[in-house]
Write a protein that holds these residues in place. Structure first.
Motif, PDB file in Angstrom:
ATOM      1  N   VAL A 103      41.242  65.528  33.505  1.00  0.00           N
ATOM      2  CA  VAL A 103      42.708  65.632  33.561  1.00  0.00           C
ATOM      3  C   VAL A 103      43.352  65.564  32.186  1.00  0.00           C
ATOM      4  CG1 VAL A 103      42.759  64.678  35.885  1.00  0.00           C
ATOM      5  CG2 VAL A 103      43.032  63.133  33.935  1.00  0.00           C
ATOM      6  N   LYS A 104      42.501  65.322  31.156  1.00  0.00           N
ATOM      7  CA  LYS A 104      42.970  65.271  29.763  1.00  0.00           C
ATOM      8  C   LYS A 104      44.033  64.199  29.567  1.00  0.00           C
ATOM      9  CE  LYS A 104      41.822  70.088  28.666  1.00  0.00           C
ATOM     10  NZ  LYS A 104      41.005  70.292  29.878  1.00  0.00           N
ATOM     11  N   GLN A 105      43.747  63.007  30.083  1.00  0.00           N
ATOM     12  CA  GLN A 105      44.614  61.852  29.896  1.00  0.00           C
ATOM     13  C   GLN A 105      43.779  60.661  29.432  1.00  0.00           C
ATOM     14  OE1 GLN A 105      46.857  61.049  33.480  1.00  0.00           O
ATOM     15  NE2 GLN A 105      48.007  62.959  33.364  1.00  0.00           N
ATOM     16  N   GLN A 106      44.365  59.830  28.601  1.00  0.00           N
ATOM     17  CA  GLN A 106      43.649  58.670  28.071  1.00  0.00           C
ATOM     18  C   GLN A 106      43.587  57.508  29.056  1.00  0.00           C
ATOM     19  OE1 GLN A 106      41.974  58.631  25.083  1.00  0.00           O
ATOM     20  NE2 GLN A 106      42.491  60.804  25.200  1.00  0.00           N
ATOM     21  N   GLY A 107      44.572  57.446  29.943  1.00  0.00           N
ATOM     22  CA  GLY A 107      44.600  56.378  30.935  1.00  0.00           C
ATOM     23  C   GLY A 107      44.538  56.949  32.339  1.00  0.00           C
ATOM     24  N   VAL A 108      44.045  56.142  33.272  1.00  0.00           N
ATOM     25  CA  VAL A 108      43.992  56.562  34.673  1.00  0.00           C
ATOM     26  C   VAL A 108      44.523  55.437  35.550  1.00  0.00           C
ATOM     27  CG1 VAL A 108      42.074  58.173  34.407  1.00  0.00           C
ATOM     28  CG2 VAL A 108      41.597  55.771  34.917  1.00  0.00           C
ATOM     29  N   LYS A 109      45.084  55.813  36.677  1.00  0.00           N
ATOM     30  CA  LYS A 109      45.515  54.831  37.670  1.00  0.00           C
ATOM     31  C   LYS A 109      44.295  54.449  38.503  1.00  0.00           C
ATOM     32  CE  LYS A 109      50.338  56.266  38.177  1.00  0.00           C
ATOM     33  NZ  LYS A 109      50.953  54.969  37.851  1.00  0.00           N
ATOM     34  N   VAL A 110      43.939  53.174  38.480  1.00  0.00           N
ATOM     35  CA  VAL A 110      42.734  52.667  39.134  1.00  0.00           C
ATOM     36  C   VAL A 110      43.124  51.850  40.360  1.00  0.00           C
ATOM     37  CG1 VAL A 110      40.690  51.203  38.882  1.00  0.00           C
ATOM     38  CG2 VAL A 110      41.486  52.580  36.953  1.00  0.00           C
ATOM     39  N   TYR A 111      42.452  52.125  41.470  1.00  0.00           N
ATOM     40  CA  TYR A 111      42.648  51.347  42.698  1.00  0.00           C
ATOM     41  C   TYR A 111      41.283  51.111  43.322  1.00  0.00           C
ATOM     42  CZ  TYR A 111      44.422  50.084  47.370  1.00  0.00           C
ATOM     43  OH  TYR A 111      44.692  49.446  48.556  1.00  0.00           O
ATOM     44  N   PHE A 112      40.863  49.855  43.354  1.00  0.00           N
ATOM     45  CA  PHE A 112      39.589  49.469  43.961  1.00  0.00           C
ATOM     46  C   PHE A 112      39.890  48.378  44.974  1.00  0.00           C
ATOM     47  CE2 PHE A 112      35.901  46.657  44.249  1.00  0.00           C
ATOM     48  CZ  PHE A 112      34.871  47.557  44.496  1.00  0.00           C
ATOM     49  N   THR A 113      39.418  48.553  46.213  1.00  0.00           N
ATOM     50  CA  THR A 113      39.771  47.583  47.236  1.00  0.00           C
ATOM     51  C   THR A 113      38.787  47.606  48.398  1.00  0.00           C
ATOM     52  OG1 THR A 113      41.658  46.749  48.536  1.00  0.00           O
ATOM     53  CG2 THR A 113      41.232  49.114  48.624  1.00  0.00           C
ATOM     54  N   LYS A 114      38.821  46.553  49.184  1.00  0.00           N
ATOM     55  CA  LYS A 114      38.113  46.506  50.457  1.00  0.00           C
ATOM     56  C   LYS A 114      39.121  46.823  51.553  1.00  0.00           C
ATOM     57  CE  LYS A 114      35.563  43.375  53.561  1.00  0.00           C
ATOM     58  NZ  LYS A 114      34.980  42.011  53.728  1.00  0.00           N
ATOM     59  N   ILE A 115      38.819  47.816  52.364  1.00  0.00           N
ATOM     60  CA  ILE A 115      39.729  48.283  53.417  1.00  0.00           C
ATOM     61  C   ILE A 115      39.157  47.894  54.768  1.00  0.00           C
ATOM     62  CG2 ILE A 115      40.800  50.296  54.477  1.00  0.00           C
ATOM     63  CD1 ILE A 115      40.411  51.684  51.715  1.00  0.00           C
TER      64      ILE A 115
END
Length: 217
Positions: A103-115
């Motif tokens: 995506v050519k971005q230095q940062g990413v939105k991270v979501y890690f969870t137990k569902i």
């Protein structure tokens, strides 16, 4: 695998990291990287999903902070399987690295969870550009072929009206990596993927990693 990939298919199954860039093709809205799970990582994930208090990690992170943030949150579970714990953190970092390059971005939105319940029960498209999903444990994301989408999707609040044939729904396998195209992708015809979270049975859960571009509604 549901079919042999033709050049005009909107989805692509691959075993090569370099093929993830195929998601940028106008006719593609799903690329799935098929992977195999190591014994240590499988053991760690099996034990982790049994834990009551698996922390949720939800942050926008630069690449250099991915490992330290996951180490901080998952340190209490280090003892479950040391090599598996290390493998998970390294895998998350590698996925974030591949996604950020894509995506050519230095940062990413991270979501890690137990569902432990169904997150998005209705088939839908995402209001973003691209999304990476990896279900480390449990059933994976469900999706449908473009030809299976009803013309009444926008006005309907039921899956039976949004999808022509609910018997033709496909699942991304656990540990495979899915790159999904969203409605904000920079294409005249975005061709966003219709998908949903899988329904869960009693006592069933998922360990999910989601990576998003910074442009998301």
């Amino acid at each position: 695998m549901i079919s042999q990939n033709a050049t005009d298919d909107h989805f692509l199954y691959t075993k090569k990291w370099e093929d993830l860039v195929e998601i940028q093709q106008p006719h593609r809205n799903l690329v799935i990287l098929e992977r195999s799970l190591s014994t240590d990582l499988a053991d760690f994930l099996f034990l982790l999903q049994k834990e009551e208090q698996v922390p949720t990690i939800q942050q926008t992170l630069p690449l250099h902070r991915i490992k330290s943030v996951f180490q901080q949150h998952l340190q209490p579970f280090y003892h479950l399987n040391v090599r598996g714990y290390q493998a998970l953190i390294e895998d998350v970092y590698q996925l974030a690295l591949q996604f950020s390059q894509l995506v050519k971005q230095q940062g990413v939105k991270v979501y890690f969870t137990k569902i432990q319940d169904g997150m998005c029960r209705l088939f839908h498209t995402d209001a973003n550009q691209l999304r990476l999903l990896c279900t480390y444990w449990g059933p994976g994301t469900q999706w449908v072929d473009n030809s299976n989408i009803s013309l009444h999707t926008i006005s309907s609040n039921s899956n039976a009206d949004r999808i022509n044939d609910l018997s033709q729904v496909f699942n991304v396998s656990a540990y495979d990596v899915a790159i999904l195209k969203g409605a904000l992708h920079d294409q005249l015809d975005t061709n966003a993927l219709m998908h949903r979270s899988p329904p869960l049975e009693n006592n069933e859960c998922r360990l999910l990693l989601r990576l998003d571009t910074e442009s998301i509604l």
